[in-house]
Design a protein around this motif. Sequence first.
Motif, PDB file in Angstrom:
ATOM      1  N   UNK A 182       0.831  -1.206   0.000  1.00  0.00           N
ATOM      2  CA  UNK A 182       0.000   0.000   0.000  1.00  0.00           C
ATOM      3  C   UNK A 182       0.863   1.253   0.000  1.00  0.00           C
ATOM      4  N   UNK A 183       1.914   1.237   0.819  1.00  0.00           N
ATOM      5  CA  UNK A 183       2.832   2.381   0.854  1.00  0.00           C
ATOM      6  C   UNK A 183       3.515   2.538  -0.510  1.00  0.00           C
ATOM      7  N   UNK A 184       3.938   1.424  -1.036  1.00  0.00           N
ATOM      8  CA  UNK A 184       4.571   1.437  -2.371  1.00  0.00           C
ATOM      9  C   UNK A 184       3.607   1.989  -3.413  1.00  0.00           C
ATOM     10  N   UNK A 185       2.345   1.599  -3.313  1.00  0.00           N
ATOM     11  CA  UNK A 185       1.329   2.052  -4.266  1.00  0.00           C
ATOM     12  C   UNK A 185       1.138   3.565  -4.183  1.00  0.00           C
ATOM     13  N   UNK A 186       1.059   4.095  -2.963  1.00  0.00           N
ATOM     14  CA  UNK A 186       0.873   5.537  -2.790  1.00  0.00           C
ATOM     15  C   UNK A 186       2.051   6.321  -3.353  1.00  0.00           C
ATOM     16  N   UNK A 187       3.258   5.804  -3.141  1.00  0.00           N
ATOM     17  CA  UNK A 187       4.443   6.465  -3.683  1.00  0.00           C
ATOM     18  C   UNK A 187       4.400   6.445  -5.211  1.00  0.00           C
ATOM     19  N   UNK A 188       3.999   5.312  -5.771  1.00  0.00           N
ATOM     20  CA  UNK A 188       3.908   5.192  -7.228  1.00  0.00           C
ATOM     21  C   UNK A 188       2.898   6.187  -7.797  1.00  0.00           C
ATOM     22  N   UNK A 189       1.767   6.351  -7.121  1.00  0.00           N
ATOM     23  CA  UNK A 189       0.752   7.293  -7.584  1.00  0.00           C
ATOM     24  C   UNK A 189       1.291   8.723  -7.547  1.00  0.00           C
ATOM     25  N   UNK A 190       2.039   9.051  -6.491  1.00  0.00           N
ATOM     26  CA  UNK A 190       2.634  10.387  -6.409  1.00  0.00           C
ATOM     27  C   UNK A 190       3.613  10.618  -7.560  1.00  0.00           C
ATOM     28  N   UNK A 191       4.384   9.589  -7.862  1.00  0.00           N
ATOM     29  CA  UNK A 191       5.377   9.723  -8.935  1.00  0.00           C
ATOM     30  C   UNK A 191       4.689   9.924 -10.280  1.00  0.00           C
ATOM     31  N   UNK A 192       3.691   9.090 -10.583  1.00  0.00           N
ATOM     32  CA  UNK A 192       3.026   9.239 -11.885  1.00  0.00           C
ATOM     33  C   UNK A 192       2.274  10.561 -11.966  1.00  0.00           C
ATOM     34  N   UNK A 193       1.794  11.075 -10.838  1.00  0.00           N
ATOM     35  CA  UNK A 193       1.142  12.388 -10.847  1.00  0.00           C
ATOM     36  C   UNK A 193       2.140  13.472 -11.222  1.00  0.00           C
ATOM     37  N   UNK A 194       3.344  13.390 -10.624  1.00  0.00           N
ATOM     38  CA  UNK A 194       4.375  14.377 -10.935  1.00  0.00           C
ATOM     39  C   UNK A 194       4.805  14.267 -12.394  1.00  0.00           C
ATOM     40  N   UNK A 206       6.129  14.879 -25.304  1.00  0.00           N
ATOM     41  CA  UNK A 206       6.534  13.809 -24.384  1.00  0.00           C
ATOM     42  C   UNK A 206       5.347  12.970 -23.929  1.00  0.00           C
ATOM     43  N   UNK A 207       4.256  12.975 -24.723  1.00  0.00           N
ATOM     44  CA  UNK A 207       3.033  12.326 -24.260  1.00  0.00           C
ATOM     45  C   UNK A 207       3.182  10.822 -24.053  1.00  0.00           C
ATOM     46  N   UNK A 208       4.233  10.219 -24.653  1.00  0.00           N
ATOM     47  CA  UNK A 208       4.411   8.772 -24.524  1.00  0.00           C
ATOM     48  C   UNK A 208       5.033   8.389 -23.181  1.00  0.00           C
ATOM     49  N   UNK A 209       5.613   9.357 -22.470  1.00  0.00           N
ATOM     50  CA  UNK A 209       6.361   9.031 -21.254  1.00  0.00           C
ATOM     51  C   UNK A 209       5.491   8.382 -20.177  1.00  0.00           C
ATOM     52  N   UNK A 210       4.233   8.831 -19.948  1.00  0.00           N
ATOM     53  CA  UNK A 210       3.442   8.168 -18.894  1.00  0.00           C
ATOM     54  C   UNK A 210       3.065   6.718 -19.196  1.00  0.00           C
ATOM     55  N   UNK A 211       3.226   6.278 -20.449  1.00  0.00           N
ATOM     56  CA  UNK A 211       2.767   4.935 -20.807  1.00  0.00           C
ATOM     57  C   UNK A 211       3.453   3.848 -19.981  1.00  0.00           C
ATOM     58  N   UNK A 212       4.799   3.849 -19.842  1.00  0.00           N
ATOM     59  CA  UNK A 212       5.419   2.802 -19.009  1.00  0.00           C
ATOM     60  C   UNK A 212       4.912   2.805 -17.570  1.00  0.00           C
ATOM     61  N   UNK A 213       4.605   4.007 -17.035  1.00  0.00           N
ATOM     62  CA  UNK A 213       4.074   4.075 -15.681  1.00  0.00           C
ATOM     63  C   UNK A 213       2.687   3.444 -15.603  1.00  0.00           C
TER      64      UNK A 213
END
Length: 561
Positions: A182-194, A206-213
């Motif tokens: 859960x902690x890992x998930x929250x950190x991941x969500x923060x990263x993809x938001x940034x 750079x629209x393709x960059x979020x795809x791997x996330x």
Amino acid sequence: MVQNVFINIFIALSYILAAQLGFFLAFLNTQVSPIWPPEGVGFAAIALLGRKAIPGVVLGAFVANLVNNPNIPTASLIAIGNTGSTLINLWILKKLTGAVDPLASMKSLLVFLFFGTLPGATFSAFVGVGSLMIFGFVPNEAFWNVFFTWLAGEMQGFIIVAPFLLSILNKENYKVFSIGKTIEFLISILIISQVAWYVFSVSDPLMFIPIPFMVFLAVRYRNVGTVLGGFIFSTIAVYHAIHGVGPFAEVTNRIKSLNNTLIFLDIYLFSKITMSYCLVVLLNERDEKNNSLISNQIDNNLELEKKVKERTKIIEEQNQEFQSQIKMARSIQTYLLPDAIPEINDFKIGYQYFPMMDVGGDFLDIQYFKENGVLNLFICDVSGHGVAAAFVATMMKMGLSSWYDFPTDVVKASNMIHQTVAKKVDRHFITATFSSIDLKSKVIRFAVAGHMPLLIVHKDGSRTEINPTGTVIFPYFPPNCELGVYNIQQGDQIVLYTDGITEARNSKEEFFEIDRLTKAIHKYRNLEPSNACQQIVDDVIEYSGGELLVQDDLTILLVRA
């Protein structure tokens, strides 16, 4: 009875809050939004609670539209359209699949995407835009523009918000979450938001960059990660677009139509969200098959041998599918390489490329300008390996187009590549050789940006190495390449290669080196250049001890006079 009243009040309030988000993202007029979240709220409410949730949806739609535009007739008609669209789409999904969750199976997802969103959205758009036009809020000439934006917003509301709520409210989706995960998930969500915030706040493509996330969220956190990531990704993208910021703002400036831009944005979001949904559904179905097999093995020991065989077959099929996907990724990168070698009098050309991993950071290009009698050759080596290096190599392909406008100026080409690509490579650096052959005078001009020297193997087997000054390509300063010139003689073999060739090591840690490369080129001088390059790469692989022991990408380009 009392309980139903409170439930419908809660649904209405949720609908109103979602509508405020939709109006926040609205444009053209205050009741047309590129994403209409309340449709997802209504869909989820009726899907989970049935017909008893309809009054809450109707009330919420009426109040939401009335608050935004205090005109009772239009608010009433729009509420009917919003509620009707939800009922139509949900009925189609249940009728064709028997399910109410679009992510329940691949069948449900495909029916939802292609049959369970458009009919209802079309109904709502006709009713809503028609009522606004009738009562003077939308001019007649703007009807179709507003209609298609309304339609796209309705569909995005269904596609993004409905699976989001149905997945978030399904407690079965949280069984895979431990405290640490859960902690890992929250950190991941923060990263993809940034990441999403940055990508859609700059004008760079750079629209393709979020795809791997998004892929990571789907693989790691399944339904919850997929829908939450898609919701955040879409909201940020739309927010920046309607505020004239980011890559889609560039489209607006070009076509002078925010309406059309946001339709393009909706299409873009649809493709990315659909990709994530398909991936997570495939993963879930695969897990269900695996779990079913395991359960059958435990429950039926008498058929153990049969179940083991079934399991083995499925694993083999999955492995074949995985290998097929890896091959597809490699074929996409290979597609960027020259697909046809030009046929030129007095010159023969060949190349060979072997990535250490499934995709690599080496890249080469061949461009023949027949009208000018010029042959351009390019080779580069991006630091590192795998996907990151392959992305940078792909950027090099795009950057080369500016060089081909003035193909003979190789020094200028190195500087332009630095200007267009180097600032985007982050921690990577690039070595490269830019060369241009005048086919009439047989003079090669070249610039070496920190790459291996230009190698000429003469007819008698001797060699010449020319290494004009020039530094690697990276953000901090230009390569400052010196122009190199050489008059090509009959029987010369011009060789461009990456360091993976000469720095290949055997079991004794001995390098392949330039001497072995020179001898190999002379040895295979009677073969066609492409066959000679293939044979040299095979020799290097054999010298390294096999493909699994190759420690770098191997690329060689050969021009024989």
